[in-house]
Motif scaffolding. Sequence first.
Motif, mmCIF file in Angstrom:
data_model
loop_
_atom_site.group_PDB
_atom_site.id
_atom_site.type_symbol
_atom_site.label_atom_id
_atom_site.label_comp_id
_atom_site.label_asym_id
_atom_site.label_seq_id
_atom_site.Cartn_x
_atom_site.Cartn_y
_atom_site.Cartn_z
ATOM 1 N N ALA A 193 56.905 -65.796 72.316
ATOM 2 C CA ALA A 193 56.986 -64.345 72.488
ATOM 3 C C ALA A 193 55.785 -63.816 73.271
ATOM 4 O O ALA A 193 55.945 -63.038 74.223
ATOM 5 N N LEU A 194 54.589 -64.235 72.891
ATOM 6 C CA LEU A 194 53.385 -63.775 73.590
ATOM 7 C C LEU A 194 53.342 -64.273 75.037
ATOM 8 O O LEU A 194 52.951 -63.532 75.944
ATOM 9 N N THR A 195 53.737 -65.514 75.255
ATOM 10 C CA THR A 195 53.727 -66.085 76.603
ATOM 11 C C THR A 195 54.687 -65.333 77.513
ATOM 12 O O THR A 195 54.343 -64.968 78.641
ATOM 13 N N PHE A 196 55.907 -65.100 77.024
ATOM 14 C CA PHE A 196 56.904 -64.392 77.829
ATOM 15 C C PHE A 196 56.449 -62.960 78.108
ATOM 16 O O PHE A 196 56.558 -62.476 79.225
ATOM 17 N N ARG A 197 55.920 -62.304 77.085
ATOM 18 C CA ARG A 197 55.460 -60.921 77.260
ATOM 19 C C ARG A 197 54.340 -60.830 78.293
ATOM 20 O O ARG A 197 54.328 -59.949 79.145
ATOM 21 N N ALA A 198 53.404 -61.754 78.225
ATOM 22 C CA ALA A 198 52.276 -61.740 79.163
ATOM 23 C C ALA A 198 52.726 -62.084 80.580
ATOM 24 O O ALA A 198 52.224 -61.519 81.553
ATOM 25 N N ALA A 199 53.674 -63.003 80.710
ATOM 26 C CA ALA A 199 54.108 -63.442 82.034
ATOM 27 C C ALA A 199 54.956 -62.385 82.732
ATOM 28 O O ALA A 199 54.823 -62.173 83.940
ATOM 29 N N ALA A 250 48.356 -61.621 66.425
ATOM 30 C CA ALA A 250 48.557 -60.877 67.676
ATOM 31 C C ALA A 250 50.039 -60.593 67.903
ATOM 32 O O ALA A 250 50.415 -59.487 68.312
ATOM 33 N N ALA A 251 50.885 -61.579 67.631
ATOM 34 C CA ALA A 251 52.321 -61.387 67.828
ATOM 35 C C ALA A 251 52.903 -60.410 66.811
ATOM 36 O O ALA A 251 53.793 -59.625 67.140
ATOM 37 N N SER A 252 52.395 -60.461 65.591
ATOM 38 C CA SER A 252 52.955 -59.584 64.557
ATOM 39 C C SER A 252 52.539 -58.128 64.733
ATOM 40 O O SER A 252 53.151 -57.234 64.155
ATOM 41 N N HIS A 253 51.499 -57.854 65.523
ATOM 42 C CA HIS A 253 51.064 -56.476 65.770
ATOM 43 C C HIS A 253 51.668 -55.889 67.040
ATOM 44 O O HIS A 253 51.319 -54.774 67.418
ATOM 45 N N ASP A 254 52.539 -56.619 67.702
ATOM 46 C CA ASP A 254 53.161 -56.155 68.938
ATOM 47 C C ASP A 254 54.662 -55.986 68.698
ATOM 48 O O ASP A 254 55.355 -56.948 68.352
ATOM 49 N N ALA A 255 55.168 -54.783 68.882
ATOM 50 C CA ALA A 255 56.579 -54.487 68.604
ATOM 51 C C ALA A 255 57.518 -55.308 69.485
ATOM 52 O O ALA A 255 58.573 -55.764 69.024
ATOM 53 N N ILE A 256 57.161 -55.517 70.728
ATOM 54 C CA ILE A 256 58.019 -56.278 71.642
ATOM 55 C C ILE A 256 58.079 -57.742 71.220
ATOM 56 O O ILE A 256 59.147 -58.348 71.195
ATOM 57 N N CYS A 257 56.940 -58.298 70.852
ATOM 58 C CA CYS A 257 56.911 -59.693 70.393
ATOM 59 C C CYS A 257 57.705 -59.861 69.102
ATOM 60 O O CYS A 257 58.403 -60.860 68.922
ATOM 61 N N LEU A 258 57.610 -58.889 68.210
ATOM 62 C CA LEU A 258 58.399 -58.949 66.974
ATOM 63 C C LEU A 258 59.891 -58.954 67.287
ATOM 64 O O LEU A 258 60.668 -59.662 66.653
ATOM 65 N N ARG A 259 60.285 -58.172 68.269
ATOM 66 C CA ARG A 259 61.690 -58.141 68.677
ATOM 67 C C ARG A 259 62.106 -59.493 69.251
ATOM 68 O O ARG A 259 63.184 -60.001 68.957
ATOM 69 N N PHE A 260 61.238 -60.096 70.073
ATOM 70 C CA PHE A 260 61.535 -61.418 70.641
ATOM 71 C C PHE A 260 61.647 -62.477 69.542
ATOM 72 O O PHE A 260 62.490 -63.368 69.614
ATOM 73 N N MET A 261 60.799 -62.382 68.533
ATOM 74 C CA MET A 261 60.794 -63.398 67.476
ATOM 75 C C MET A 261 62.016 -63.316 66.571
ATOM 76 O O MET A 261 62.239 -64.194 65.746
ATOM 77 N N ALA A 262 62.843 -62.288 66.724
ATOM 78 C CA ALA A 262 64.102 -62.211 65.991
ATOM 79 C C ALA A 262 65.131 -63.169 66.574
ATOM 80 O O ALA A 262 66.109 -63.510 65.914
ATOM 81 N N VAL A 263 64.898 -63.644 67.788
ATOM 82 C CA VAL A 263 65.783 -64.616 68.425
ATOM 83 C C VAL A 263 65.484 -65.983 67.811
ATOM 84 O O VAL A 263 64.319 -66.381 67.736
ATOM 85 N N PRO A 264 66.507 -66.712 67.337
ATOM 86 C CA PRO A 264 66.252 -68.028 66.744
ATOM 87 C C PRO A 264 65.552 -68.952 67.746
ATOM 88 O O PRO A 264 65.913 -69.021 68.909
ATOM 89 N N ASP A 268 45.672 -70.541 65.238
ATOM 90 C CA ASP A 268 47.070 -70.313 64.878
ATOM 91 C C ASP A 268 47.221 -68.977 64.144
ATOM 92 O O ASP A 268 48.147 -68.213 64.416
ATOM 93 N N ARG A 269 46.295 -68.680 63.254
ATOM 94 C CA ARG A 269 46.319 -67.410 62.525
ATOM 95 C C ARG A 269 46.174 -66.229 63.482
ATOM 96 O O ARG A 269 46.882 -65.228 63.379
ATOM 97 N N ARG A 270 45.276 -66.361 64.460
ATOM 98 C CA ARG A 270 45.061 -65.278 65.426
ATOM 99 C C ARG A 270 46.284 -65.041 66.305
ATOM 100 O O ARG A 270 46.626 -63.898 66.618
ATOM 101 N N VAL A 271 46.951 -66.131 66.722
ATOM 102 C CA VAL A 271 48.153 -65.994 67.551
ATOM 103 C C VAL A 271 49.246 -65.299 66.758
ATOM 104 O O VAL A 271 49.904 -64.372 67.256
ATOM 105 N N LYS A 272 49.449 -65.719 65.522
ATOM 106 C CA LYS A 272 50.474 -65.090 64.686
ATOM 107 C C LYS A 272 50.155 -63.623 64.432
ATOM 108 O O LYS A 272 51.049 -62.776 64.435
#
Length: 186
Positions: free
Chosen positions: A69-75, A48-62, A42-46
């Motif tokens: 965020a990581l799944t959508f970005r990878a897919a 990885a997401a926090s070091h990616d600008a696109i994932c951070l932008r996705f995580m702003a969505v409630p 869980d720590r590693r996933v968080k």
Amino acid sequence: MDQGSFDQRVRPLIEADPDLSRALLPLLDARAMLYKTYRELDRRVKQAASHDAICLRFMAVPGVGPIAALTFRAAVDDPARFTSSRTVAAHFGLTPRRYQPGETDNPGRTSKAGDSDVRATLYAAANAMMMRSVASSEIKSWGLRLMRRKGRRRAVVAVARKLAVIMHRMWADNTEFRHRALEAAV
């Protein structure tokens, strides 16, 4: 109850009985190791997401967390692959299946085309937005209105479809999610 308090409460009771000790102490140790491994993953996933600008932008969505965020970005991988943001939802099977024999048009359940893991993750994010998120947004209020008319499952699928479209558009246009007050949205 967290992992530590459960172990502290149960272990003395199990150790008091020698038969229970032989049977259950290895299970308690295995449970502790699984929990420790889960926390590390869980720590590693968080991270990885926090070091990616696109994932951070996705995580702003409630409702959208690190896994979604990581799944959508990878897919999606490259937002330019899709000519329209609407086709992203169809690509992951979040559009209604159509049955059109002759002159009748009968929309059915979701088509379930594409990656089922991405579809499940988007559904979970939409469900989190609708049921657990305290943050108000135009999408959530739209989904709640839809839920009263069509039912919970159909509303969550519709919100998941809208999330896929919005996330793709945010990525393609390099924009941020805009929180609007409910008064302005209604």
